[in-house]
Design a protein around this motif. Structure first.
Motif, PDB file in Angstrom:
ATOM      1  N   ARG A  13      41.727  34.738  75.582  1.00 32.28           N
ATOM      2  CA  ARG A  13      42.021  36.143  75.855  1.00 32.28           C
ATOM      3  C   ARG A  13      40.793  37.012  75.626  1.00 32.28           C
ATOM      4  O   ARG A  13      40.035  36.804  74.676  1.00 32.28           O
ATOM      5  CB  ARG A  13      43.169  36.614  74.952  1.00 32.28           C
ATOM      6  CG  ARG A  13      43.609  38.052  75.215  1.00 32.28           C
ATOM      7  CD  ARG A  13      44.859  38.377  74.423  1.00 32.28           C
ATOM      8  NE  ARG A  13      45.255  39.768  74.646  1.00 32.28           N
ATOM      9  CZ  ARG A  13      44.887  40.787  73.871  1.00 32.28           C
ATOM     10  NH1 ARG A  13      44.143  40.548  72.805  1.00 32.28           N
ATOM     11  NH2 ARG A  13      45.296  42.001  74.122  1.00 32.28           N
TER      12      ARG A  13
ATOM     13  N   TRP B 150      35.679  42.489  80.630  1.00 28.81           N
ATOM     14  CA  TRP B 150      34.782  41.535  81.292  1.00 28.81           C
ATOM     15  C   TRP B 150      33.496  42.221  81.704  1.00 28.81           C
ATOM     16  O   TRP B 150      33.506  43.382  82.132  1.00 28.81           O
ATOM     17  CB  TRP B 150      35.422  40.972  82.565  1.00 28.81           C
ATOM     18  CG  TRP B 150      36.501  39.956  82.368  1.00 28.81           C
ATOM     19  CD1 TRP B 150      37.849  40.181  82.461  1.00 28.81           C
ATOM     20  CD2 TRP B 150      36.340  38.565  82.086  1.00 28.81           C
ATOM     21  NE1 TRP B 150      38.531  39.007  82.247  1.00 28.81           N
ATOM     22  CE2 TRP B 150      37.640  38.001  82.012  1.00 28.81           C
ATOM     23  CE3 TRP B 150      35.224  37.746  81.891  1.00 28.81           C
ATOM     24  CZ2 TRP B 150      37.842  36.645  81.751  1.00 28.81           C
ATOM     25  CZ3 TRP B 150      35.437  36.392  81.633  1.00 28.81           C
ATOM     26  CH2 TRP B 150      36.729  35.847  81.559  1.00 28.81           C
TER      27      TRP B 150
ATOM     28  N   GLU C 262      38.643  34.661  89.089  1.00 26.45           N
ATOM     29  CA  GLU C 262      39.618  34.561  88.006  1.00 26.45           C
ATOM     30  C   GLU C 262      39.544  35.786  87.098  1.00 26.45           C
ATOM     31  O   GLU C 262      40.574  36.322  86.677  1.00 26.45           O
ATOM     32  CB  GLU C 262      39.364  33.280  87.202  1.00 26.45           C
ATOM     33  CG  GLU C 262      39.778  32.012  87.946  1.00 26.45           C
ATOM     34  CD  GLU C 262      39.409  30.747  87.190  1.00 26.45           C
ATOM     35  OE1 GLU C 262      38.711  30.839  86.149  1.00 26.45           O
ATOM     36  OE2 GLU C 262      39.798  29.648  87.638  1.00 26.45           O
ATOM     37  N   ALA C 263      38.340  36.247  86.805  1.00 26.86           N
ATOM     38  CA  ALA C 263      38.196  37.434  85.971  1.00 26.86           C
ATOM     39  C   ALA C 263      38.686  38.685  86.700  1.00 26.86           C
ATOM     40  O   ALA C 263      39.379  39.528  86.121  1.00 26.86           O
ATOM     41  CB  ALA C 263      36.741  37.595  85.551  1.00 26.86           C
TER      42      ALA C 263
ATOM     43  N   ASP D   5      40.942  38.913  88.853  1.00 22.07           N
ATOM     44  CA  ASP D   5      42.388  38.848  89.100  1.00 22.07           C
ATOM     45  C   ASP D   5      43.243  39.086  87.868  1.00 22.07           C
ATOM     46  O   ASP D   5      44.462  39.227  88.002  1.00 22.07           O
ATOM     47  CB  ASP D   5      42.753  37.472  89.685  1.00 22.07           C
ATOM     48  CG  ASP D   5      42.301  37.299  91.130  1.00 22.07           C
ATOM     49  OD1 ASP D   5      41.921  38.310  91.756  1.00 22.07           O
ATOM     50  OD2 ASP D   5      42.303  36.149  91.620  1.00 22.07           O
ATOM     51  N   ASP D   6      42.658  39.104  86.665  1.00 21.75           N
ATOM     52  CA  ASP D   6      43.543  39.081  85.485  1.00 21.75           C
ATOM     53  C   ASP D   6      43.948  40.450  84.952  1.00 21.75           C
ATOM     54  O   ASP D   6      44.678  40.545  83.978  1.00 21.75           O
ATOM     55  CB  ASP D   6      42.943  38.200  84.375  1.00 21.75           C
ATOM     56  CG  ASP D   6      41.837  38.875  83.580  1.00 21.75           C
ATOM     57  OD1 ASP D   6      41.494  40.029  83.878  1.00 21.75           O
ATOM     58  OD2 ASP D   6      41.314  38.230  82.650  1.00 21.75           O
ATOM     59  N   GLY D   7      43.500  41.527  85.583  1.00 26.15           N
ATOM     60  CA  GLY D   7      43.972  42.859  85.221  1.00 26.15           C
ATOM     61  C   GLY D   7      43.276  43.495  84.043  1.00 26.15           C
ATOM     62  O   GLY D   7      43.642  44.606  83.640  1.00 26.15           O
ATOM     63  N   THR D   8      42.265  42.830  83.501  1.00 26.74           N
ATOM     64  CA  THR D   8      41.524  43.341  82.349  1.00 26.74           C
ATOM     65  C   THR D   8      40.460  44.332  82.812  1.00 26.74           C
ATOM     66  O   THR D   8      39.921  44.189  83.904  1.00 26.74           O
ATOM     67  CB  THR D   8      40.852  42.154  81.622  1.00 26.74           C
ATOM     68  OG1 THR D   8      41.853  41.200  81.273  1.00 26.74           O
ATOM     69  CG2 THR D   8      40.144  42.595  80.355  1.00 26.74           C
TER      70      THR D   8
ATOM     71  N   ARG E 185      41.950  43.710  90.031  1.00 21.35           N
ATOM     72  CA  ARG E 185      43.295  44.187  89.680  1.00 21.35           C
ATOM     73  C   ARG E 185      43.296  45.110  88.467  1.00 21.35           C
ATOM     74  O   ARG E 185      44.292  45.785  88.218  1.00 21.35           O
ATOM     75  CB  ARG E 185      44.207  42.992  89.421  1.00 21.35           C
ATOM     76  CG  ARG E 185      44.447  42.138  90.661  1.00 21.35           C
ATOM     77  CD  ARG E 185      45.461  41.052  90.405  1.00 21.35           C
ATOM     78  NE  ARG E 185      45.696  40.232  91.596  1.00 21.35           N
ATOM     79  CZ  ARG E 185      46.497  39.167  91.636  1.00 21.35           C
ATOM     80  NH1 ARG E 185      47.147  38.793  90.536  1.00 21.35           N
ATOM     81  NH2 ARG E 185      46.643  38.486  92.754  1.00 21.35           N
TER      82      ARG E 185
END
Length: 290
Positions: free
Chosen positions: A90, A94, A115-116, A118-121, A137
């Motif tokens: 977690r 980023w 991947e980074a 797409d994770d909403g962070t 996202r």
């Protein structure tokens, strides 16, 4: 922390405003509550960018750094900063794209970036990931110079739509920062001796900090690391205040980076690693004013 009135068009960012966006740990904090920054930066060709970003982030004050980039860059990061973690997990923010080239990405680098994204962070997106910003996202702040912003706008444009040349952006950076923020739906930190930070809702601040000696290889990678750390330590504020918080953090990063450049230079030439190493003293002096 800043209020919305601090982010009116043309506001000049300063130390008083920056101080409110430096997270100071308390006795109850641990490495996770202090923020975890994930990094997909550097490449086989440019591993030093990953080293500089990690160095700057560590010195800005973050609980943990997870470096998940290319193998050669990972080796160099860990050799310089053995406390960096290379296992996935977690993160609260980023830093993507520094030291990467969109025209020369391999499949593994592209997978890691996606991947980074797409994770909403919350995301700091630089250099070789700017062409992917529209698929993010989570809330995004981008950190281009004039040429990179030109390419980012071209990547986001409909086929055949006109996009600005770098010289057009250089001639009117504030206006183009605002237009890019609206077009990309991202906070824009447009690098330059005067840095322009703009949000999609039309707010804009300027930061004039640092000597001309800061125009040196790797300086932008250091700025990315400083901003990445600030984003990771302020994930809650970003959730609550969105691009308003991202703009304040971006302006603070630019201010700290400029002051670190001044401290490292002292009137003479400076290298990027010198700037990263000067960051803790800048923060110490800033916090001592409170």
């Amino acid at each position: 922390m800043t209020t919305p009135s601090d982010l009116t068009v043309g506001t000049a960012w300063n130390g008083e405003l920056a101080r409110g966006w430096i997270a100071v740990p308390t006795a109850s904090d641990d490495k996770y509550s202090r923020g975890v920054l994930g990094m997909v930066t550097g490449s086989a060709r440019y591993p030093g960018a990953a080293v500089l970003g990690a160095e700057a982030a560590a010195r800005t004050g973050v609980g943990m750094i997870r470096y998940l980039g290319a193998e050669r860059a990972a080796h160099e990061v860990l050799r310089r900063r053995p406390e960096v973690v290379s296992a996935p997990g977690r993160v609260q923010g980023w830093l993507l794209g520094s030291g990467m080239d969109a025209d020369d990405r391999d499949a593994d680098d592209l997978r890691r970036l996606r991947e980074a994204l797409d994770d909403g962070t919350p995301l700091v997106v630089d250099a070789g990931a700017l062409d992917l910003v529209m698929r993010a996202r989570g809330p995004v702040v981008i950190t281009p110079h004039y040429r990179e912003l030109s390419r980012a706008l071209a990547a986001a444009a409909d086929d055949g739509a006109p996009t600005p040349e770098p010289d057009e952006i250089r001639a009117d950076p504030g206006r183009w920062a605002e237009r890019a923020a609206s077009t990309l739906g991202a906070t824009v930190l447009l690098k330059g001796h005067t840095t322009h930070v703009a949000t999609p809702d039309g707010s804009r601040v300027t930061v004039t900090a640092g000597p001309p000696w800061l125009a040196t290889a790797g300086s932008g990678d250091v700025l990315g690391g400083v901003l990445g750390a600030l984003v990771a330590t302020h994930a809650d504020a970003i959730r609550e205040r969105g691009h308003e918080a991202l703009a304040a953090l971006a302006a603070t990063a630019a201010w700290v980076h400029g002051r670190a450049g001044e401290a490292a230079s002292q009137g003479g030439p400076v290298a990027a690693l010198d700037v990263a190493e000067a960051v803790p003293a800048v923060l110490r002096r800033l916090l001592a004013r409170s």
